[in-house]
Design an enzyme around this catalytic site. Structure first.
Site, PDB file in Angstrom:
ATOM      1  N   ASP A   1       0.853  -1.191   0.000  1.00 54.99           N
ATOM      2  CA  ASP A   1       0.000   0.000   0.000  1.00 54.99           C
ATOM      3  C   ASP A   1       0.897   1.253   0.000  1.00 54.99           C
ATOM      4  O   ASP A   1       1.846   1.328   0.777  1.00 54.99           O
ATOM      5  CB  ASP A   1      -0.866  -0.047   1.274  1.00 54.99           C
ATOM      6  CG  ASP A   1      -1.947   1.015   1.316  1.00 54.99           C
ATOM      7  OD1 ASP A   1      -2.414   1.440   0.250  1.00 54.99           O
ATOM      8  OD2 ASP A   1      -2.332   1.412   2.435  1.00 54.99           O
ATOM      9  N   HIS A   2       0.620   2.204  -0.863  1.00 58.49           N
ATOM     10  CA  HIS A   2       1.384   3.461  -0.931  1.00 58.49           C
ATOM     11  C   HIS A   2       2.897   3.242  -1.060  1.00 58.49           C
ATOM     12  O   HIS A   2       3.684   3.905  -0.387  1.00 58.49           O
ATOM     13  CB  HIS A   2       1.095   4.348   0.289  1.00 58.49           C
ATOM     14  CG  HIS A   2      -0.319   4.840   0.321  1.00 58.49           C
ATOM     15  ND1 HIS A   2      -0.766   5.852  -0.497  1.00 58.49           N
ATOM     16  CD2 HIS A   2      -1.378   4.432   1.044  1.00 58.49           C
ATOM     17  CE1 HIS A   2      -2.068   6.049  -0.259  1.00 58.49           C
ATOM     18  NE2 HIS A   2      -2.460   5.204   0.658  1.00 58.49           N
TER      19      HIS A   2
ATOM     20  N   HIS B   1      -7.018  10.015   4.774  1.00 59.95           N
ATOM     21  CA  HIS B   1      -6.586   8.933   5.662  1.00 59.95           C
ATOM     22  C   HIS B   1      -6.777   9.350   7.117  1.00 59.95           C
ATOM     23  O   HIS B   1      -6.733  10.531   7.433  1.00 59.95           O
ATOM     24  CB  HIS B   1      -5.103   8.637   5.427  1.00 59.95           C
ATOM     25  CG  HIS B   1      -4.819   8.027   4.090  1.00 59.95           C
ATOM     26  ND1 HIS B   1      -3.988   8.620   3.173  1.00 59.95           N
ATOM     27  CD2 HIS B   1      -5.250   6.874   3.527  1.00 59.95           C
ATOM     28  CE1 HIS B   1      -3.913   7.842   2.102  1.00 59.95           C
ATOM     29  NE2 HIS B   1      -4.673   6.784   2.287  1.00 59.95           N
ATOM     30  N   GLY B   2      -6.954   8.383   7.972  1.00 55.67           N
ATOM     31  CA  GLY B   2      -7.016   8.655   9.410  1.00 55.67           C
ATOM     32  C   GLY B   2      -8.421   8.958   9.874  1.00 55.67           C
ATOM     33  O   GLY B   2      -9.403   8.656   9.195  1.00 55.67           O
TER      34      GLY B   2
ATOM     35  N   GLY C   1      -8.767   6.020   2.121  1.00 57.07           N
ATOM     36  CA  GLY C   1      -9.287   6.848   3.215  1.00 57.07           C
ATOM     37  C   GLY C   1     -10.736   6.559   3.537  1.00 57.07           C
ATOM     38  O   GLY C   1     -11.530   7.463   3.769  1.00 57.07           O
TER      39      GLY C   1
ATOM     40  N   SER D   1     -12.087   4.681   6.128  1.00 56.85           N
ATOM     41  CA  SER D   1     -12.526   4.590   7.531  1.00 56.85           C
ATOM     42  C   SER D   1     -13.358   5.808   7.880  1.00 56.85           C
ATOM     43  O   SER D   1     -12.983   6.932   7.552  1.00 56.85           O
ATOM     44  CB  SER D   1     -11.326   4.529   8.470  1.00 56.85           C
ATOM     45  OG  SER D   1     -10.690   3.289   8.374  1.00 56.85           O
TER      46      SER D   1
ATOM     47  N   ASN E   1     -10.291   0.771   0.496  1.00 56.69           N
ATOM     48  CA  ASN E   1      -9.252   0.576   1.517  1.00 56.69           C
ATOM     49  C   ASN E   1      -9.689   1.006   2.911  1.00 56.69           C
ATOM     50  O   ASN E   1     -10.135   2.141   3.101  1.00 56.69           O
ATOM     51  CB  ASN E   1      -8.029   1.448   1.175  1.00 56.69           C
ATOM     52  CG  ASN E   1      -7.294   1.000  -0.056  1.00 56.69           C
ATOM     53  OD1 ASN E   1      -7.670   0.031  -0.705  1.00 56.69           O
ATOM     54  ND2 ASN E   1      -6.214   1.694  -0.377  1.00 56.69           N
TER      55      ASN E   1
ATOM     56  N   ALA F   1      -8.137   1.135   6.902  1.00 57.42           N
ATOM     57  CA  ALA F   1      -6.998   0.941   7.811  1.00 57.42           C
ATOM     58  C   ALA F   1      -7.341   1.396   9.229  1.00 57.42           C
ATOM     59  O   ALA F   1      -7.392   0.591  10.161  1.00 57.42           O
ATOM     60  CB  ALA F   1      -5.779   1.705   7.293  1.00 57.42           C
TER      61      ALA F   1
HETATM   62  P1  13P Z   1      -8.193   4.871   6.292  1.00 57.07           P
HETATM   63  O1  13P Z   1      -7.116   4.756   7.322  1.00 57.07           O
HETATM   64  O2  13P Z   1      -8.847   6.196   6.294  1.00 57.07           O
HETATM   65  O3  13P Z   1      -9.156   3.737   6.376  1.00 57.07           O
HETATM   66  O4  13P Z   1      -7.487   4.759   4.850  1.00 57.07           O
HETATM   67  C1  13P Z   1      -7.034   3.526   4.392  1.00 57.07           C
HETATM   68  C2  13P Z   1      -6.203   3.652   3.168  1.00 57.07           C
HETATM   69  O5  13P Z   1      -6.461   4.428   2.272  1.00 57.07           O
HETATM   70  C3  13P Z   1      -5.041   2.764   3.062  1.00 57.07           C
HETATM   71  O6  13P Z   1      -4.307   3.019   1.897  1.00 57.07           O
HETATM   72 ZN    ZN Z   2      -4.443   5.021   1.240  1.00 58.64          ZN
END
Ligand code: 13P
Ligand code: ZN
Length: 281
Positions: free
Chosen positions: A81-82, A177-178, A206, A208, A227, A229
């Site tokens: 990822d990234h 993200h976050g 992003g 979540s 995605n 995280a």
């Molecule tokens: P979140 O942490 O906002 O779920 O984003 C996940 C993400 O984009 C991982 O690449």
């Molecule tokens: Zn991401």
């Protein structure tokens, strides 16, 4: 079953659903994600950020995911990822990752095209699909940070995919993200506009904190990989904290691992259903 992301994303694109891609930081999260996939008969992607890779190593995550994936019938893919450099993406391919992302979104368009094409060329030669990013996802994920988020321009996206030959494309539509401190302003119409002119599966970062309704709308408009995280980390830590607060005699890490896995599995199953990938394996 250990597989690449190629077929699972194309099937999702044809079927009008999205594959859930879940970030893992350790063995417990990997096992929880795979257990959820097996239970719901869903294809699944497990992904590690560069920060997570540095916490352990690419080889370690590849070994754990492969060993666990071989125990189940559903397709399981391990994705970088990234990915932050050509070298890191190539190393991931060498040690057995079955999908990689190269994130050149902070570069100029020309530089992003050049870098993403180089990685896509290696990926194609090795049979490993490559995701790239155009536009920006705001916020911070481990060592990956972007102050602002920028909507992807459809015509730039068309040119980007044609010139790089990437297998999937992450686009900016206003997510970050976050943890969201304020409700994000999503431009979901932009997904439809990009989908009109780009034929590879689109990827949402992003996710979540987004409502079920928002995720469903994004998927309906063409997001084929979603995605997650931060949510998994939160569930993991919430369960761990609860156990330790309730019982200060715990000395066995396995006991902590078990409640954490249960919590992560539950969250993954919930999000898989929102993405519509349950029963698709
Ligand atoms: P979140 O942490 O906002 O779920 O984003 C996940 C993400 O984009 C991982 O690449
Ligand atoms: Zn991401």
């Amino acid at each position: 079953m250990y597989t690449t992301s190629k077929e699972m994303l194309l099937k999702a694109q044809q079927g009008g659903y999205a594959v859930g891609a879940f970030n893992a930081e350790n063995m417990e999260m990997i096992r929880a994600i795979i257990a959820a996939a097996e239970e719901l008969k869903a294809p699944v992607m497990i992904q590690t950020t560069p920060g997570t890779v540095r916490y352990a190593s690419l080889e370690t995550f590849a070994a754990i995911v492969k060993a666990e994936a071989e125990k189940v019938s559903v397709p399981v893919c391990l994705h970088l990822d990234h990915g932050e450099s050509y070298e890191m993406a190539v190393k991931a391919i060498q040690v057995g990752y079955s999908s990689v992302m190269i994130d050149g979104s902070k570069l100029s368009l020309e530089e992003n095209i050049e870098l993403s094409k180089r990685v896509a060329d290696v990926g194609r030669a090795c049979g490993v699909p490559v995701e790239a990013e155009l536009g920006r996802v705001g916020g911070k994920e481990d060592d990956t940070e972007s102050k602002d988020s920028a909507y992807t321009d459809p015509q730039e996206a068309k040119r980007f995919v044609e010139e790089t030959g990437v297998d999937s494309l992450a686009i900016g539509i206003g997510t970050a993200h976050g943890v969201y401190k304020v409700k994000p302003v999503l431009n979901t119409q932009r997904i439809s506009e990009v989908k009109e002119v780009v034929d590879v599966p689109l990827v949402l970062h992003g996710s979540s904190g987004l409502s079920d309704e928002d995720v469903r709308d994004c998927v309906k408009r063409g997001m084929c990989k979603v995605n997650f995280a931060t949510e998994l980390r939160q569930e993991y830590l919430k369960a761990t904290r609860k156990l330790l607060n309730e019982d200060d005699t715990v000395i066995d890490p396995k006991k902590i691992g078990k409640v954490a896995m249960e919590a992560v599995k539950k969250q993954v199953e919930y999000r898989m259903k929102v993405c519509g990938c349950d029963g698709k394996a």
